[in-house]
Design an enzyme around this catalytic site. Structure first.
Site, PDB file in Angstrom:
ATOM      1  N   CYS A  85      58.638 -92.119-125.572  1.00  0.00           N
ATOM      2  CA  CYS A  85      58.328 -90.828-126.189  1.00  0.00           C
ATOM      3  C   CYS A  85      59.521 -89.908-125.999  1.00  0.00           C
ATOM      4  O   CYS A  85      60.026 -89.760-124.881  1.00  0.00           O
ATOM      5  CB  CYS A  85      57.085 -90.226-125.531  1.00  0.00           C
ATOM      6  N   CYS A  88      58.525 -86.954-123.417  1.00  0.00           N
ATOM      7  CA  CYS A  88      58.255 -87.103-121.982  1.00  0.00           C
ATOM      8  C   CYS A  88      58.746 -88.418-121.382  1.00  0.00           C
ATOM      9  O   CYS A  88      58.498 -88.685-120.207  1.00  0.00           O
ATOM     10  CB  CYS A  88      56.767 -86.944-121.706  1.00  0.00           C
ATOM     11  N   CYS A 133      51.236 -89.472-128.080  1.00  0.00           N
ATOM     12  CA  CYS A 133      51.591 -89.908-126.734  1.00  0.00           C
ATOM     13  C   CYS A 133      50.441 -89.594-125.784  1.00  0.00           C
ATOM     14  O   CYS A 133      49.924 -88.478-125.771  1.00  0.00           O
ATOM     15  CB  CYS A 133      52.870 -89.201-126.284  1.00  0.00           C
ATOM     16  N   CYS A 136      51.865 -86.699-123.025  1.00  0.00           N
ATOM     17  CA  CYS A 136      52.177 -85.304-123.396  1.00  0.00           C
ATOM     18  C   CYS A 136      51.481 -84.842-124.678  1.00  0.00           C
ATOM     19  O   CYS A 136      51.552 -83.669-125.027  1.00  0.00           O
ATOM     20  CB  CYS A 136      53.686 -85.108-123.524  1.00  0.00           C
ATOM     21  N   CYS A 156      53.139 -96.940-137.604  1.00  0.00           N
ATOM     22  CA  CYS A 156      54.255 -96.378-138.363  1.00  0.00           C
ATOM     23  C   CYS A 156      54.685 -95.094-137.662  1.00  0.00           C
ATOM     24  O   CYS A 156      54.013 -94.067-137.751  1.00  0.00           O
ATOM     25  CB  CYS A 156      53.793 -96.111-139.789  1.00  0.00           C
TER      26      CYS A 156
END
Length: 167
Positions: A85, A88, A133, A136, A156
């Site tokens: 991510c 984070c 995510c 976060c 995607c």
């Protein structure tokens, strides 16, 4: 008169569909607030996110935007490694699950267990499953049921929402 009505209605529908990514900030606020109100391990103010993210990362991760197709260098990245991510650094996808979907965005058939969360994204006339995510709450992209085996899923993802660490 019927032909004129049909043309006007069709033009209006096409205009709404074309403008929907730009109007998402107006119509999608309730979804953004719903995800923002969840308890995530990492929470920051909008200003704190703006300080650590680029403008395009902020737009995608925090405002549920979408980057243009074929603009991410990660779309054609096939080295061994892990996709994290961008907000984070949580590991999200392994390179072994990446495939070329031909859509212009990095696509995967499976995330790392426990790395993502999902919610329903209803924008205008379509309903999609949004991927965010788990740590976060950053918006990553969407998942569709047209991927390869073994899962049949296509995650995607917006490349700007990811970081790649080669192993």
């Amino acid at each position: 008169m019927k032909k004129r009505y049909f043309l006007k209605t069709g033009t209006a529908m096409l205009g709404v569909a074309w403008l929907s990514p730009y109007l998402a900030g107006i119509t999608g606020k309730s979804k953004v607030v719903a995800i923002a109100s969840n308890k995530f391990e990492i929470t920051k103010t909008e200003e704190q996110w703006r300080k650590i993210l680029t403008p395009s990362q902020f737009y995608v991760l925090r405002k549920h935007g979408t980057e243009s197709a074929h603009t991410s260098s990660l779309d054609k990245q096939y080295a061994n490694g892990t996709y994290l991510c961008a907000g984070c650094d949580l590991p999200l996808f392994k390179s072994q699950t990446k495939f070329n979907s031909g859509t212009g965005w990095p696509s995967f058939y499976a995330p790392i267990n426990g790395a993502i969360g999902t919610s329903i994204d209803k924008l205008f006339f379509i309903s999609r499953v949004e991927v965010h995510c788990h740590r976060c709450g950053g918006h990553l992209g969407h998942v569709f049921n047209d991927g390869p085996k073994p899962t049949g899923k296509r995650y995607c993802m917006n490349g700007v929402a990811l970081k790649f660490i080669e192993s």
